[in-house]
Design a protein around this motif. Sequence first.
Motif, mmCIF file in Angstrom:
data_model
loop_
_atom_site.group_PDB
_atom_site.id
_atom_site.type_symbol
_atom_site.label_atom_id
_atom_site.label_comp_id
_atom_site.label_asym_id
_atom_site.label_seq_id
_atom_site.Cartn_x
_atom_site.Cartn_y
_atom_site.Cartn_z
ATOM 1 N N GLY A 1 0.782 -1.230 0.000
ATOM 2 C CA GLY A 1 0.000 0.000 0.000
ATOM 3 C C GLY A 1 0.811 1.275 0.000
ATOM 4 N N ASP A 2 2.106 1.205 0.331
ATOM 5 C CA ASP A 2 2.947 2.404 0.304
ATOM 6 C C ASP A 2 3.118 2.877 -1.134
ATOM 7 O OD1 ASP A 2 3.228 2.351 3.005
ATOM 8 O OD2 ASP A 2 5.284 1.563 3.002
ATOM 9 N N ARG A 3 3.256 4.205 -1.288
ATOM 10 C CA ARG A 3 3.402 4.756 -2.624
ATOM 11 C C ARG A 3 4.683 5.583 -2.747
ATOM 12 N NH1 ARG A 3 -2.744 6.537 -4.574
ATOM 13 N NH2 ARG A 3 -3.664 4.461 -4.293
ATOM 14 N N ALA A 4 5.182 5.683 -3.976
ATOM 15 C CA ALA A 4 6.381 6.449 -4.264
ATOM 16 C C ALA A 4 6.304 6.940 -5.701
ATOM 17 C CB ALA A 4 7.630 5.603 -4.047
ATOM 18 N N THR A 5 7.013 8.027 -5.989
ATOM 19 C CA THR A 5 7.000 8.620 -7.322
ATOM 20 C C THR A 5 8.371 8.481 -7.962
ATOM 21 O OG1 THR A 5 5.344 10.250 -6.637
ATOM 22 C CG2 THR A 5 6.576 10.728 -8.628
ATOM 23 N N VAL A 6 8.372 8.037 -9.227
ATOM 24 C CA VAL A 6 9.600 7.935 -10.015
ATOM 25 C C VAL A 6 9.289 8.345 -11.444
ATOM 26 C CG1 VAL A 6 11.501 6.466 -10.786
ATOM 27 C CG2 VAL A 6 10.400 5.986 -8.621
ATOM 28 N N GLY A 7 10.099 9.225 -12.003
ATOM 29 C CA GLY A 7 9.975 9.566 -13.420
ATOM 30 C C GLY A 7 8.608 10.060 -13.830
ATOM 31 N N GLY A 8 7.928 10.803 -12.958
ATOM 32 C CA GLY A 8 6.623 11.348 -13.295
ATOM 33 C C GLY A 8 5.476 10.386 -13.132
ATOM 34 N N HIS A 9 5.727 9.170 -12.618
ATOM 35 C CA HIS A 9 4.667 8.201 -12.354
ATOM 36 C C HIS A 9 4.623 7.892 -10.868
ATOM 37 C CE1 HIS A 9 3.431 6.340 -16.406
ATOM 38 N NE2 HIS A 9 4.096 7.447 -16.667
ATOM 39 N N THR A 10 3.440 7.519 -10.388
ATOM 40 C CA THR A 10 3.280 7.079 -9.008
ATOM 41 C C THR A 10 3.119 5.570 -8.990
ATOM 42 O OG1 THR A 10 2.269 9.153 -8.317
ATOM 43 C CG2 THR A 10 1.877 7.243 -6.920
ATOM 44 N N TYR A 11 3.794 4.924 -8.047
ATOM 45 C CA TYR A 11 3.766 3.474 -7.920
ATOM 46 C C TYR A 11 3.307 3.086 -6.527
ATOM 47 C CZ TYR A 11 6.570 3.516 -12.186
ATOM 48 O OH TYR A 11 7.018 3.718 -13.464
ATOM 49 N N GLU A 12 2.650 1.925 -6.438
ATOM 50 C CA GLU A 12 2.165 1.414 -5.152
ATOM 51 C C GLU A 12 2.762 0.034 -4.901
ATOM 52 O OE1 GLU A 12 -2.040 -0.150 -4.220
ATOM 53 O OE2 GLU A 12 -2.042 1.935 -3.520
ATOM 54 N N ALA A 13 3.290 -0.156 -3.675
ATOM 55 C CA ALA A 13 3.934 -1.426 -3.325
ATOM 56 C C ALA A 13 2.900 -2.534 -3.156
ATOM 57 C CB ALA A 13 4.748 -1.270 -2.043
ATOM 58 N N ARG A 14 3.200 -3.720 -3.709
ATOM 59 C CA ARG A 14 2.337 -4.897 -3.560
ATOM 60 C C ARG A 14 2.704 -5.710 -2.328
ATOM 61 N NH1 ARG A 14 -0.436 -6.400 -8.283
ATOM 62 N NH2 ARG A 14 0.192 -5.327 -10.189
ATOM 63 N N TRP A 15 3.952 -5.591 -1.866
ATOM 64 C CA TRP A 15 4.424 -6.315 -0.691
ATOM 65 C C TRP A 15 5.668 -5.608 -0.175
ATOM 66 C CZ3 TRP A 15 3.972 -9.262 -5.400
ATOM 67 C CH2 TRP A 15 5.127 -9.296 -6.169
ATOM 68 N N TRP A 16 6.289 -6.176 0.845
ATOM 69 C CA TRP A 16 7.516 -5.602 1.406
ATOM 70 C C TRP A 16 8.588 -5.552 0.335
ATOM 71 C CZ3 TRP A 16 12.648 -6.352 1.884
ATOM 72 C CH2 TRP A 16 13.329 -5.742 2.934
ATOM 73 N N THR A 17 9.236 -4.387 0.227
ATOM 74 C CA THR A 17 10.293 -4.251 -0.770
ATOM 75 C C THR A 17 11.271 -3.174 -0.337
ATOM 76 O OG1 THR A 17 10.777 -3.793 -3.109
ATOM 77 C CG2 THR A 17 8.900 -2.641 -2.137
ATOM 78 N N ARG A 18 12.512 -3.327 -0.749
ATOM 79 C CA ARG A 18 13.531 -2.312 -0.531
ATOM 80 C C ARG A 18 14.562 -2.423 -1.645
ATOM 81 N NH1 ARG A 18 17.206 -2.382 4.803
ATOM 82 N NH2 ARG A 18 17.988 -4.267 3.775
ATOM 83 N N GLY A 19 14.885 -1.291 -2.247
ATOM 84 C CA GLY A 19 15.919 -1.261 -3.271
ATOM 85 C C GLY A 19 15.480 -1.693 -4.649
#
Length: 242
Positions: free
Chosen positions: A206-224
């Motif tokens: 559910g966490d979200r982050a922005t890269v290259g003008g797009h917004t992304y939402e995490a499907r599970w635990w992730t890092r890197g």
Amino acid sequence: MRWRSTLVAAAVGAAALLAPVLVAPTASAHGWVTNPPSRQDHCSTGAVSFDCGGLQYEPQSVEAPKGSMQCSGGGGFTVLDDESLPWPRTQIDNSVTMRWQLKAQHATSTWEYFVDGVLHRTFDDHGAKPDAVVEHTVDNLPAGDHTILARWNVADTVNAFYACVDVTVGEGGGTTEPPVDPTDPPVEPGDCDVAAWDPAAVYVLGDRATVGGHTYEARWWTRGENPTTTGEWGAWRDLGAC
């Protein structure tokens, strides 16, 4: 008699200099996959019917230069590379949690998982020091019998640690285009107010982050894992352009 005393003193002095070298312990090594059981784990628990040599006592010691595709890493434990031996297989689903037990927690560059010699997943730690127990979810595995080569790449040495895991993936094994999880919420337009993706941060479902003008939402635990490179079925969902 003076020359005899001189010789005895010299011999004692030489022995004193050599003593630390003779009694110095060898370096203790460092980590292996315990779940599903790796080949060296089977050796250490006595689950095999053949002689594994020193692996019985040090399953954590399969260390060799980075880049090898051998279960032994090309190091001394060549029994691990013998495909003619009856290595036990673990029955799993198409998603499995790979668990490493670390005896020494080295700064880590990446963790890599190869299925039958093909790179399947990479987890980037960016030089961070891991916990004593490290777990990664490796999903979308193909059905059938496979060998997973797990490779732990240490950040500050030329070496890596190797572990091969023999598995049988059930008939529900992954495909190149797995179905969309029905629990995923509908994709909504990207939110330009979301913070930029941080490669050192941990993101959960559910966490979200922005890269290259797009917004992304995490499907599970992730890092890197860069959201732009994980693909449609990876750890991130593309919510669209801001």
